[in-house]
Design a protein around this motif. Sequence first.
Motif, PDB file in Angstrom:
ATOM      1  N   ASP A 200      15.381   1.724  12.763  1.00  0.00           N
ATOM      2  CA  ASP A 200      14.497   1.884  13.911  1.00  0.00           C
ATOM      3  C   ASP A 200      14.022   0.499  14.304  1.00  0.00           C
ATOM      4  N   GLU A 201      14.304   0.130  15.564  1.00  0.00           N
ATOM      5  CA  GLU A 201      13.914  -1.196  16.033  1.00  0.00           C
ATOM      6  C   GLU A 201      12.408  -1.402  15.888  1.00  0.00           C
ATOM      7  N   ARG A 202      11.625  -0.357  16.218  1.00  0.00           N
ATOM      8  CA  ARG A 202      10.178  -0.467  16.121  1.00  0.00           C
ATOM      9  C   ARG A 202       9.730   0.117  14.794  1.00  0.00           C
ATOM     10  N   ALA A 203       9.727  -0.722  13.785  1.00  0.00           N
ATOM     11  CA  ALA A 203       9.286  -0.255  12.463  1.00  0.00           C
ATOM     12  C   ALA A 203       7.800   0.048  12.525  1.00  0.00           C
ATOM     13  N   GLY A 204       7.409   1.138  11.938  1.00  0.00           N
ATOM     14  CA  GLY A 204       6.037   1.600  12.087  1.00  0.00           C
ATOM     15  C   GLY A 204       5.075   1.096  11.027  1.00  0.00           C
ATOM     16  N   ILE A 205       3.890   1.678  11.096  1.00  0.00           N
ATOM     17  CA  ILE A 205       2.804   1.408  10.152  1.00  0.00           C
ATOM     18  C   ILE A 205       2.581   2.708   9.385  1.00  0.00           C
ATOM     19  N   LEU A 206       2.639   2.649   8.065  1.00  0.00           N
ATOM     20  CA  LEU A 206       2.415   3.839   7.248  1.00  0.00           C
ATOM     21  C   LEU A 206       1.004   3.811   6.682  1.00  0.00           C
ATOM     22  N   LEU A 207       0.233   4.838   7.009  1.00  0.00           N
ATOM     23  CA  LEU A 207      -1.131   4.982   6.504  1.00  0.00           C
ATOM     24  C   LEU A 207      -1.132   6.018   5.389  1.00  0.00           C
ATOM     25  N   VAL A 208      -1.603   5.622   4.212  1.00  0.00           N
ATOM     26  CA  VAL A 208      -1.599   6.539   3.068  1.00  0.00           C
ATOM     27  C   VAL A 208      -3.021   6.702   2.550  1.00  0.00           C
ATOM     28  N   ASP A 209      -3.580   7.899   2.758  1.00  0.00           N
ATOM     29  CA  ASP A 209      -4.958   8.190   2.325  1.00  0.00           C
ATOM     30  C   ASP A 209      -5.101   9.698   2.250  1.00  0.00           C
ATOM     31  N   ASP A 210      -5.792  10.197   1.227  1.00  0.00           N
ATOM     32  CA  ASP A 210      -5.957  11.651   1.103  1.00  0.00           C
ATOM     33  C   ASP A 210      -7.124  12.176   1.942  1.00  0.00           C
ATOM     34  N   MET A 211      -7.926  11.261   2.531  1.00  0.00           N
ATOM     35  CA  MET A 211      -9.085  11.668   3.337  1.00  0.00           C
ATOM     36  C   MET A 211      -8.756  11.598   4.826  1.00  0.00           C
ATOM     37  N   GLU A 212      -8.897  12.744   5.502  1.00  0.00           N
ATOM     38  CA  GLU A 212      -8.597  12.832   6.936  1.00  0.00           C
ATOM     39  C   GLU A 212      -9.438  11.847   7.748  1.00  0.00           C
TER      40      GLU A 212
ATOM     41  N   GLU B 206       2.319   0.451  18.109  1.00  0.00           N
ATOM     42  CA  GLU B 206       3.455   0.635  17.212  1.00  0.00           C
ATOM     43  C   GLU B 206       3.366   2.037  16.610  1.00  0.00           C
ATOM     44  N   PRO B 207       4.500   2.624  16.235  1.00  0.00           N
ATOM     45  CA  PRO B 207       4.463   3.964  15.641  1.00  0.00           C
ATOM     46  C   PRO B 207       3.606   3.990  14.377  1.00  0.00           C
ATOM     47  N   ILE B 208       2.727   4.982  14.303  1.00  0.00           N
ATOM     48  CA  ILE B 208       1.868   5.155  13.125  1.00  0.00           C
ATOM     49  C   ILE B 208       2.222   6.484  12.466  1.00  0.00           C
ATOM     50  N   VAL B 209       2.488   6.424  11.163  1.00  0.00           N
ATOM     51  CA  VAL B 209       2.834   7.629  10.405  1.00  0.00           C
ATOM     52  C   VAL B 209       1.789   7.812   9.318  1.00  0.00           C
ATOM     53  N   ARG B 210       1.339   9.063   9.140  1.00  0.00           N
ATOM     54  CA  ARG B 210       0.339   9.387   8.109  1.00  0.00           C
ATOM     55  C   ARG B 210       0.996   9.984   6.890  1.00  0.00           C
ATOM     56  N   ALA B 211       0.394   9.705   5.741  1.00  0.00           N
ATOM     57  CA  ALA B 211       0.781  10.381   4.499  1.00  0.00           C
ATOM     58  C   ALA B 211      -0.510  10.680   3.749  1.00  0.00           C
ATOM     59  N   ARG B 212      -0.644  11.902   3.237  1.00  0.00           N
ATOM     60  CA  ARG B 212      -1.875  12.311   2.565  1.00  0.00           C
ATOM     61  C   ARG B 212      -1.789  12.157   1.042  1.00  0.00           C
ATOM     62  N   SER B 213      -0.649  11.644   0.549  1.00  0.00           N
ATOM     63  CA  SER B 213      -0.484  11.466  -0.892  1.00  0.00           C
ATOM     64  C   SER B 213       0.600  10.430  -1.143  1.00  0.00           C
ATOM     65  N   GLY B 214       0.679   9.968  -2.390  1.00  0.00           N
ATOM     66  CA  GLY B 214       1.730   9.031  -2.762  1.00  0.00           C
ATOM     67  C   GLY B 214       3.112   9.650  -2.598  1.00  0.00           C
ATOM     68  N   GLU B 215       3.229  10.939  -2.929  1.00  0.00           N
ATOM     69  CA  GLU B 215       4.514  11.627  -2.797  1.00  0.00           C
ATOM     70  C   GLU B 215       4.959  11.680  -1.340  1.00  0.00           C
ATOM     71  N   GLU B 216       4.008  12.010  -0.445  1.00  0.00           N
ATOM     72  CA  GLU B 216       4.322  12.034   0.991  1.00  0.00           C
ATOM     73  C   GLU B 216       4.720  10.647   1.484  1.00  0.00           C
ATOM     74  N   ALA B 217       4.040   9.635   0.981  1.00  0.00           N
ATOM     75  CA  ALA B 217       4.343   8.251   1.379  1.00  0.00           C
ATOM     76  C   ALA B 217       5.774   7.885   1.007  1.00  0.00           C
ATOM     77  N   MET B 218       6.193   8.237  -0.217  1.00  0.00           N
ATOM     78  CA  MET B 218       7.544   7.919  -0.664  1.00  0.00           C
ATOM     79  C   MET B 218       8.584   8.612   0.220  1.00  0.00           C
ATOM     80  N   LYS B 219       8.327   9.869   0.581  1.00  0.00           N
ATOM     81  CA  LYS B 219       9.263  10.591   1.460  1.00  0.00           C
ATOM     82  C   LYS B 219       9.360   9.909   2.817  1.00  0.00           C
ATOM     83  N   ALA B 220       8.207   9.506   3.360  1.00  0.00           N
ATOM     84  CA  ALA B 220       8.192   8.834   4.668  1.00  0.00           C
ATOM     85  C   ALA B 220       8.962   7.515   4.611  1.00  0.00           C
TER      86      ALA B 220
END
Length: 198
Positions: A4-16, A31-45
């Motif tokens: 992906d030309e526009r590499a995003g920002i991954l936010l990893v936090d369990d608190m909404e 830039e694209p922002i992707v959320r992850a609510r856990s370490g496991e979700e972050a790894m998948k992303a």
Amino acid sequence: MIADERAGILLVDDMEDNLIALEAVLGSLNEPIVRARSGEEAMKALLRRRFAVVLLDIRMPGMDGFETAANIKRLDQTKDVPIIFLTGAEEDAGYAFRGYATGAADYLTKPFDPWVLRAKVNVFLELHRKNQQLQALLTREQADFSELSKRLAVLEDHLSGDGPVDTAALRAEVGELRQLIRPQGRGGPREQPPRTST
């Protein structure tokens, strides 16, 4: 991993609330922002797409930030992604040391200054863009070098043949080789075509 030309920002936090606050601060970077609510979700992303930077909370249930960072740094396809650790001001002073030891590029305590966070993330976005440009340039130069090597092999075949040398054809071939070298303007390839005597 999907390129992906526009590499995003991954936010990893369990608190909404924390994720909402981070998105509000970083949204203006466009830039694209992707959320992850856990370490496991972050790894998948991270395995699904490319990221320029990961903002990683340390205290999370299950896989905490340190463990997540260790997993990120362990995989070949994610090990170069910079990590900014985010944690509360009341946390143990040793957390910063542990964060850097795990491979973090930076470490911020909450509440953080929005301007500082945005500036730091922007630096990593810019570094990612420059790396992408450099990679594209290297790929192009490798293709040019490969083409140059093929042309040199053809030229050598002509010169080593038993029959008479067609100097006009050789001059044309050398001219084409010069055209391959000239656009690079960065010192040219490592090997220069041999000079031919007529």
